[in-house]
Structure formats: C-alpha cells, structure tokens
Write a protein that holds these residues in place. Structure first.
Motif, PDB file in Angstrom:
ATOM      1  N   ARG A 157      41.705  39.605  44.319  1.00 41.10           N
ATOM      2  CA  ARG A 157      41.361  38.828  45.496  1.00 41.10           C
ATOM      3  C   ARG A 157      42.577  37.811  45.757  1.00 41.10           C
ATOM      4  NH1 ARG A 157      35.729  38.303  42.316  1.00 41.10           N
ATOM      5  NH2 ARG A 157      34.327  39.794  43.533  1.00 41.10           N
ATOM      6  N   ALA A 158      43.202  37.447  45.035  1.00 42.91           N
ATOM      7  CA  ALA A 158      44.270  36.495  45.357  1.00 42.91           C
ATOM      8  C   ALA A 158      45.134  36.823  46.233  1.00 42.91           C
ATOM      9  CB  ALA A 158      44.787  35.591  44.160  1.00 42.91           C
ATOM     10  N   VAL A 159      45.812  38.105  46.033  1.00 42.72           N
ATOM     11  CA  VAL A 159      46.875  38.421  46.680  1.00 42.72           C
ATOM     12  C   VAL A 159      46.659  39.146  47.856  1.00 42.72           C
ATOM     13  CG1 VAL A 159      48.330  39.121  44.323  1.00 42.72           C
ATOM     14  CG2 VAL A 159      46.788  40.885  45.435  1.00 42.72           C
ATOM     15  N   THR A 160      44.987  39.792  48.054  1.00 47.44           N
ATOM     16  CA  THR A 160      44.711  40.526  49.283  1.00 47.44           C
ATOM     17  C   THR A 160      43.785  39.347  50.083  1.00 47.44           C
ATOM     18  OG1 THR A 160      42.553  41.024  48.318  1.00 47.44           O
ATOM     19  CG2 THR A 160      44.589  42.705  48.198  1.00 47.44           C
ATOM     20  N   GLY A 161      43.394  38.283  49.594  1.00 43.93           N
ATOM     21  CA  GLY A 161      42.750  37.587  50.437  1.00 43.93           C
ATOM     22  C   GLY A 161      41.277  37.805  50.725  1.00 43.93           C
ATOM     23  N   ARG A 162      40.939  39.018  49.848  1.00 46.04           N
ATOM     24  CA  ARG A 162      39.512  39.516  50.371  1.00 46.04           C
ATOM     25  C   ARG A 162      38.754  39.299  49.177  1.00 46.04           C
ATOM     26  NH1 ARG A 162      41.529  45.653  52.349  1.00 46.04           N
ATOM     27  NH2 ARG A 162      42.801  44.877  54.095  1.00 46.04           N
ATOM     28  N   PRO A 163      37.158  39.367  49.521  1.00 47.99           N
ATOM     29  CA  PRO A 163      36.349  38.918  48.466  1.00 47.99           C
ATOM     30  C   PRO A 163      35.575  40.021  47.539  1.00 47.99           C
ATOM     31  CG  PRO A 163      35.245  39.186  50.563  1.00 47.99           C
ATOM     32  CD  PRO A 163      36.865  39.519  50.989  1.00 47.99           C
ATOM     33  N   LYS A 164      36.006  41.247  47.866  1.00 49.25           N
ATOM     34  CA  LYS A 164      34.830  42.204  47.505  1.00 49.25           C
ATOM     35  C   LYS A 164      35.560  43.051  46.566  1.00 49.25           C
ATOM     36  CE  LYS A 164      30.924  42.146  50.174  1.00 49.25           C
ATOM     37  NZ  LYS A 164      29.857  43.119  51.161  1.00 49.25           N
ATOM     38  N   ILE A 165      34.908  43.707  45.480  1.00 47.32           N
ATOM     39  CA  ILE A 165      35.364  44.630  44.416  1.00 47.32           C
ATOM     40  C   ILE A 165      34.506  45.930  44.885  1.00 47.32           C
ATOM     41  CG2 ILE A 165      36.050  45.506  42.049  1.00 47.32           C
ATOM     42  CD1 ILE A 165      37.799  43.000  43.421  1.00 47.32           C
ATOM     43  N   LEU A 166      35.424  47.029  44.781  1.00 50.31           N
ATOM     44  CA  LEU A 166      34.638  48.272  44.917  1.00 50.31           C
ATOM     45  C   LEU A 166      34.253  48.883  43.398  1.00 50.31           C
ATOM     46  CD1 LEU A 166      34.626  50.927  47.692  1.00 50.31           C
ATOM     47  CD2 LEU A 166      34.466  51.592  45.184  1.00 50.31           C
ATOM     48  N   VAL A 167      32.998  49.186  43.177  1.00 48.14           N
ATOM     49  CA  VAL A 167      32.800  49.794  41.875  1.00 48.14           C
ATOM     50  C   VAL A 167      31.983  50.986  42.000  1.00 48.14           C
ATOM     51  CG1 VAL A 167      33.247  47.689  40.211  1.00 48.14           C
ATOM     52  CG2 VAL A 167      30.964  48.320  41.274  1.00 48.14           C
ATOM     53  N   PHE A 168      31.754  51.808  41.052  1.00 49.10           N
ATOM     54  CA  PHE A 168      30.922  53.027  41.133  1.00 49.10           C
ATOM     55  C   PHE A 168      29.682  52.931  40.353  1.00 49.10           C
ATOM     56  CE2 PHE A 168      35.373  54.484  42.061  1.00 49.10           C
ATOM     57  CZ  PHE A 168      35.089  55.003  43.150  1.00 49.10           C
ATOM     58  N   ASN A 169      28.904  53.529  41.075  1.00 47.90           N
ATOM     59  CA  ASN A 169      27.479  53.367  40.271  1.00 47.90           C
ATOM     60  C   ASN A 169      27.263  53.959  39.020  1.00 47.90           C
ATOM     61  OD1 ASN A 169      24.486  52.706  40.771  1.00 47.90           O
ATOM     62  ND2 ASN A 169      24.196  55.138  41.242  1.00 47.90           N
ATOM     63  N   GLY A 170      26.798  53.022  38.125  1.00 47.80           N
ATOM     64  CA  GLY A 170      26.755  53.331  36.704  1.00 47.80           C
ATOM     65  C   GLY A 170      27.989  53.116  36.140  1.00 47.80           C
ATOM     66  N   CYS A 171      29.038  52.547  36.679  1.00 52.39           N
ATOM     67  CA  CYS A 171      30.187  52.248  35.857  1.00 52.39           C
ATOM     68  C   CYS A 171      30.087  51.318  34.712  1.00 52.39           C
ATOM     69  CB  CYS A 171      31.163  51.707  36.938  1.00 52.39           C
ATOM     70  SG  CYS A 171      30.649  49.991  37.230  1.00 52.39           S
ATOM     71  N   TYR A 172      31.048  51.397  34.053  1.00 54.09           N
ATOM     72  CA  TYR A 172      31.444  50.514  32.709  1.00 54.09           C
ATOM     73  C   TYR A 172      32.524  49.863  32.650  1.00 54.09           C
ATOM     74  CZ  TYR A 172      31.761  48.852  28.022  1.00 54.09           C
ATOM     75  OH  TYR A 172      31.960  48.018  26.986  1.00 54.09           O
ATOM     76  N   HIS A 173      32.676  48.500  32.869  1.00 57.59           N
ATOM     77  CA  HIS A 173      33.863  47.792  32.527  1.00 57.59           C
ATOM     78  C   HIS A 173      33.551  46.277  31.843  1.00 57.59           C
ATOM     79  CE1 HIS A 173      35.892  50.320  35.544  1.00 57.59           C
ATOM     80  NE2 HIS A 173      34.683  50.068  36.430  1.00 57.59           N
ATOM     81  N   GLY A 174      32.812  46.652  30.796  1.00 59.56           N
ATOM     82  CA  GLY A 174      32.556  45.377  29.918  1.00 59.56           C
ATOM     83  C   GLY A 174      31.372  44.694  30.699  1.00 59.56           C
ATOM     84  N   THR A 175      31.395  43.389  30.317  1.00 60.29           N
ATOM     85  CA  THR A 175      30.116  42.694  30.999  1.00 60.29           C
ATOM     86  C   THR A 175      30.940  41.700  32.037  1.00 60.29           C
ATOM     87  OG1 THR A 175      30.826  40.966  29.122  1.00 60.29           O
ATOM     88  CG2 THR A 175      29.149  42.255  28.712  1.00 60.29           C
ATOM     89  N   VAL A 176      31.875  42.256  32.997  1.00 63.20           N
ATOM     90  CA  VAL A 176      32.062  41.496  34.097  1.00 63.20           C
ATOM     91  C   VAL A 176      30.961  41.356  35.146  1.00 63.20           C
ATOM     92  CG1 VAL A 176      33.978  41.750  35.811  1.00 63.20           C
ATOM     93  CG2 VAL A 176      34.583  42.408  33.884  1.00 63.20           C
ATOM     94  N   ASP A 177      30.832  40.212  35.729  1.00 63.31           N
ATOM     95  CA  ASP A 177      29.717  40.011  36.649  1.00 63.31           C
ATOM     96  C   ASP A 177      29.764  40.981  37.864  1.00 63.31           C
ATOM     97  OD1 ASP A 177      28.173  38.468  35.002  1.00 63.31           O
ATOM     98  OD2 ASP A 177      28.802  36.516  36.227  1.00 63.31           O
ATOM     99  N   ASP A 178      31.242  41.124  38.249  1.00 67.96           N
ATOM    100  CA  ASP A 178      31.439  41.757  39.511  1.00 67.96           C
ATOM    101  C   ASP A 178      30.960  43.143  39.518  1.00 67.96           C
ATOM    102  OD1 ASP A 178      33.444  39.660  40.991  1.00 67.96           O
ATOM    103  OD2 ASP A 178      33.608  39.665  38.886  1.00 67.96           O
ATOM    104  N   ALA A 179      31.024  43.870  38.213  1.00 74.81           N
ATOM    105  CA  ALA A 179      30.861  45.226  37.977  1.00 74.81           C
ATOM    106  C   ALA A 179      29.171  45.339  37.945  1.00 74.81           C
ATOM    107  CB  ALA A 179      31.351  45.923  37.107  1.00 74.81           C
ATOM    108  N   MET A 180      28.491  44.328  38.039  1.00 74.28           N
ATOM    109  CA  MET A 180      26.797  44.839  37.536  1.00 74.28           C
ATOM    110  C   MET A 180      26.092  44.719  38.855  1.00 74.28           C
ATOM    111  SD  MET A 180      26.549  44.691  34.319  1.00 74.28           S
ATOM    112  CE  MET A 180      27.534  44.278  32.949  1.00 74.28           C
ATOM    113  N   VAL A 181      26.484  45.815  39.505  1.00 74.70           N
ATOM    114  CA  VAL A 181      25.815  46.100  40.528  1.00 74.70           C
ATOM    115  C   VAL A 181      25.256  47.564  40.469  1.00 74.70           C
ATOM    116  CG1 VAL A 181      26.842  44.140  41.973  1.00 74.70           C
ATOM    117  CG2 VAL A 181      28.049  46.389  41.880  1.00 74.70           C
ATOM    118  N   GLU A 182      24.365  48.138  41.370  1.00 76.70           N
ATOM    119  CA  GLU A 182      24.214  49.316  41.468  1.00 76.70           C
ATOM    120  C   GLU A 182      23.609  49.823  43.021  1.00 76.70           C
ATOM    121  OE1 GLU A 182      20.811  49.881  38.697  1.00 76.70           O
ATOM    122  OE2 GLU A 182      19.475  48.337  39.760  1.00 76.70           O
TER     123      GLU A 182
END
Length: 459
Positions: A157-182
C-alpha cells in the motif's frame, strides 16, 4: 413407510453407516486414552474453553490426547500410543519433529542468549541462504506468516499509494484482517463468523474467485488495488490447483495495472525446493513463507525484489518520524537465525525433497486406488509432499467449489478412525504431509487404514 437408508447419503456414504462408524470409533478412542482424559479434566479448566489455543477444539476426538514426545514423523502420547504423524503441525514440522541440525542449533544458541534485538553471524548466513533457496529478495524476519503477510501488505500500500488488496475467495493467509473477506452473490463482504469484527473490510480488500482471470482484471482495472495476495495453490480447505496459464496471467495483469504480486508459500513450501515459486518459475514482487522455514521454531520470512525494495526505501525515507506499524521486538531473534541457518543449509535439501516427493506419490496413488475400488465419488490432490483426499468429485476450480466439497461429518468420523489405527492427519481438512523422516511402512499403514475404513463405509 420406513425410510430407505440408501436414500440418505453424505459424500456417497450412507448416513446410518457413517453414524455407526463415528460412534464406535469415538468410543474406542475414549476407552483407550484414560490418562489423557483424567489429566485434561484435572488441569485444562484454567484455559479458555479448556484449550490453550482455541482451534484445538477443532480436533474431532472425544477429548484431546496429551503428547509426551515427538521425533521424526512419530508422536507418542501420555497413554503410550505411538502415532504416525502426517499432520506434522499443519506444516510447522514438515521436515520432521526436531530435525537433528535444528536441535543442535537450538542447544548451541540457548547458551548464548535468546533475544537481544541485534543481528548475529547466523543472520548474515541465513540471509545468503534465503536468496540461494528462494531467489534475489531483500528479506525481513517475522515470527508468524500472519505477521509477514500483514507487513507485506503495508509495504504494498505504501509504495503504490493504493488502498486495496485482492485476495481469492476461501484463501488462507493466517489471521490477517485484510484477507478475511469472501464472495457472496458476486460481491465482496466480511467473512461470516468473524469474532469482534467492527470494520468494513471491503474498504481495503476485494475478493475474486481463484482461477478467474477475467474477475481479476475487472478488479485491477478500477485502479485501487495495491497488490494481489495469493497462495500458488489454494490450501487449508479442499485443495484447489491453478489452471494452466493462471499464474502467468496474474503476473501479466499486475504489471499491466501497476499492482504488486505477493506469493504466500506458507503451505505450498511442500511443492519442492524453493517452494511452488521455485519449482514453477514464478516471479512475484514479494514472497512470504513461514511455519517450517526454521524447522518448527516460530519464524516467517518475507522478502521483496530489489526494485520493490528501492520503492520502499524511497517511501520510507519521506514519511514523518514515528511508528511504521511493522515489526515486533521478539522477531529476528538469534534463535530464529540459528534455526533458519540450520534448516536452509542442512534440512531443506534436494535429497530430502526427493524422498518426500517419492513417498507422497506412493501415498497419493494408494489412496486413489482405494477410492477407485470402492467407487467413492471422491478424489485425491497432491502438491509435492502435500496430499489431500477430498470427499467430492474433482478437480475443484475455486473457493466456492472447495467450500461445497467440504464434508465435516464424514471427515470427523474418518479422522478418528484413522487415528485409532495409528495415523494422524490434519484436523481442519484431509491434508497429509510427508517428511524426510517418514518411512514407507508408515505410508503403507495409512493406506491400509484408509482402505479398511472406506471398505466398511462403501460396502
């Protein structure tokens, strides 16, 4: 009219047979482990819900066994059972329990201090070995892959100046809040079941189905995505393999739309030397791996290409003074570096991966043979040393299909039945790992146990 039991099927299994198996195997487990049950009743009450970490409740046994020791690919419990371990700490001990070089490194470093916020010679050698194993990245050390992913997201986010992260439905990346979407009806939303979640995570994340390059491009075209965060293969559910051209497509699209590509290899390090990225020549901007990278010592690493690192240095130099939001004081401690060095140099070797690959192929073939013989509507997936049987037809294409393929009632009964026959597999799904210390006879015992149980269920 009486109900025909054959009309009531779960994953092709008659429910009356499944219930009979589950009840019998639970009773057998409980009867065989009285010491563990008594000890748990006497001492576990001080822990929240009776367990020191909440997901231990996800094990399907009537009560938890208590481990007295683990060595190689075997666990011994307080009731004297010796168990073939195919869970291996859900990848944390993928190279076996207490590999000799790592145990030696721990003993050596323990006499010299555990943490002091300064580097060591081991740190410098570990850095060199990380580049040798995974590629030319500029590395940082974390304690968990969750932390590593969180920090990588912040940099993106810092180097791009953009807010969003794209993740895949049902993904696993630990307990990172940003990945807790579906995905729900084609829209991104907070995952159901999140505890204590008050923020709208869709402000910082967008969710797309795995293997859907058109969906990825549509999301990137909006111009607000800083990075794609993905596993090379979807894990921690019913495993989903990438379709041909998917990873090339991700790399091409991120470059076209100015987003970074972050590859999380925390589970797919099982793919081979260098992880899936190394085996399949992927070229991420940032790379994350945790769990087994230091032989079981809590450690994760995250790195960025020299080009991404230069962008980070520029942004970091221009920010106001104050906390960056990255880093923990116990990370990058000397014990981690000692174990990293030992693992990378002496444990994570081509010879060990070759052994793991051969036995995983044997296990995969054996499970498939059983499934074919009993004509179960199931399939088997393998990625290097990681094998999974899935209680549904396959192959699966995305997270939505993986969620539908998950059959908890069947899996719980089968897990306990396999454990009663001496084999432990991962509790959250049907994953099995082969370590360098796993023996051919252990694999054959697991196949035989699987055969016995499925023969009963599908007779």
């Amino acid at each position: 009219m009486p109900t025909d039991p054959a009309a009531n099927l779960i994953a092709g299994v008659r429910t009356d047979r499944l219930e009979k198996l589950a009840a019998r195997e639970a009773k057998r487990f409980a009867a065989g482990r009285p010491k563990a049950q008594a000890a748990q009743e006497a001492g576990a009450g001080v822990f929240l819900d009776g367990v020191p970490l909440h997901w231990m409740k996800d094990w399907p046994m009537p009560h938890l066994p208590l481990v007295t020791k683990a060595h190689g690919a075997r666990i011994t419990d307080i009731d004297g059972y010796e168990i073939d371990d195919f869970c291996l700490g859900d990848t944390g001990s993928m190279f076996g329990h207490s590999p000799a070089p790592v145990a030696k490194a721990i003993r050596h470093q323990a006499a010299r201090g555990l943490t002091y916020m300064l580097p060591t010679e081991d740190a410098l050698e570990a850095g060199r070995l990380l580049c040798e194993r995974f590629g030319d990245f500029r590395w940082q050390i974390a304690t968990t892959a969750t932390d590593a992913n969180r920090f990588a997201i912040r940099v993106a986010r810092a180097v791009t100046g953009r807010p969003k992260i794209l993740v895949f439905n049902g993904c696993y990346h630990g307990t990172v809040d940003d990945a807790m979407v579906e995905l729900a009806n084609g829209a991104t939303r907070n995952r159901e079941g999140l505890l204590g979640q008050f923020a709208d995570l869709t402000q910082g994340a967008v969710c797309v189905e795995f293997n859907d390059l058109a969906g990825v491009e549509a999301a990137l075209a909006k111009g607000d995505v800083a990075a794609i965060l993905t596993e090379p293969v979807m894990t921690n559910s019913c495993m989903v393999l990438p379709e041909a051209g998917f990873h090339d497509g991700l790399r091409s699209l991120t470059r076209r739309y100015g987003a970074l590509l972050i590859i999380d290899e925390t589970h797919t390090i099982s793919s081979g030397l260098g992880g899936y990225t190394g085996v399949h020549s992927l070229s991420p901007d940032m790379f994350v791996v945790g769990k087994c990278v230091a032989g079981g010592m809590p450690t994760a690493v995250w790195g960025m290409t020299p080009e991404t690192a230069a962008r980070y240095v520029e942004v970091n130099a221009a920010r106001p003074s104050g906390h960056s939001g990255m880093g923990t004081t116990l990370s990058a401690n000397p014990m981690q570096f000692a174990c990293l060095r030992a693992t990378l140099a002496e444990v994570m070797t081509a010879k060990n991966y070759d052994h793991m690959e051969k036995l995983a192929a044997r296990l995969s073939a054996g499970l498939r043979k059983v499934i074919d013989r009993v004509q179960a509507p199931w399939h088997v997936v393998r990625v290097g040393a990681r094998v999974e049987f899935i209680c549904a037809p396959g192959p699966l294409k995305n997270g939505a299909e993986a969620a539908l393929a998950h059959q908890p009632q069947v899996e719980r009964a089968l897990h306990v039945a396999l454990l009663n026959r001496g084999s432990l597999i991962a509790p959250f799904h049907n994953m099995m790992l082969i370590s360098p210390k796993t023996k051919k006879r252990q694999v054959d015992r697991l196949i035989a146990a699987f055969d016995e149980v499925l023969t009963e269920l599908f007779a």
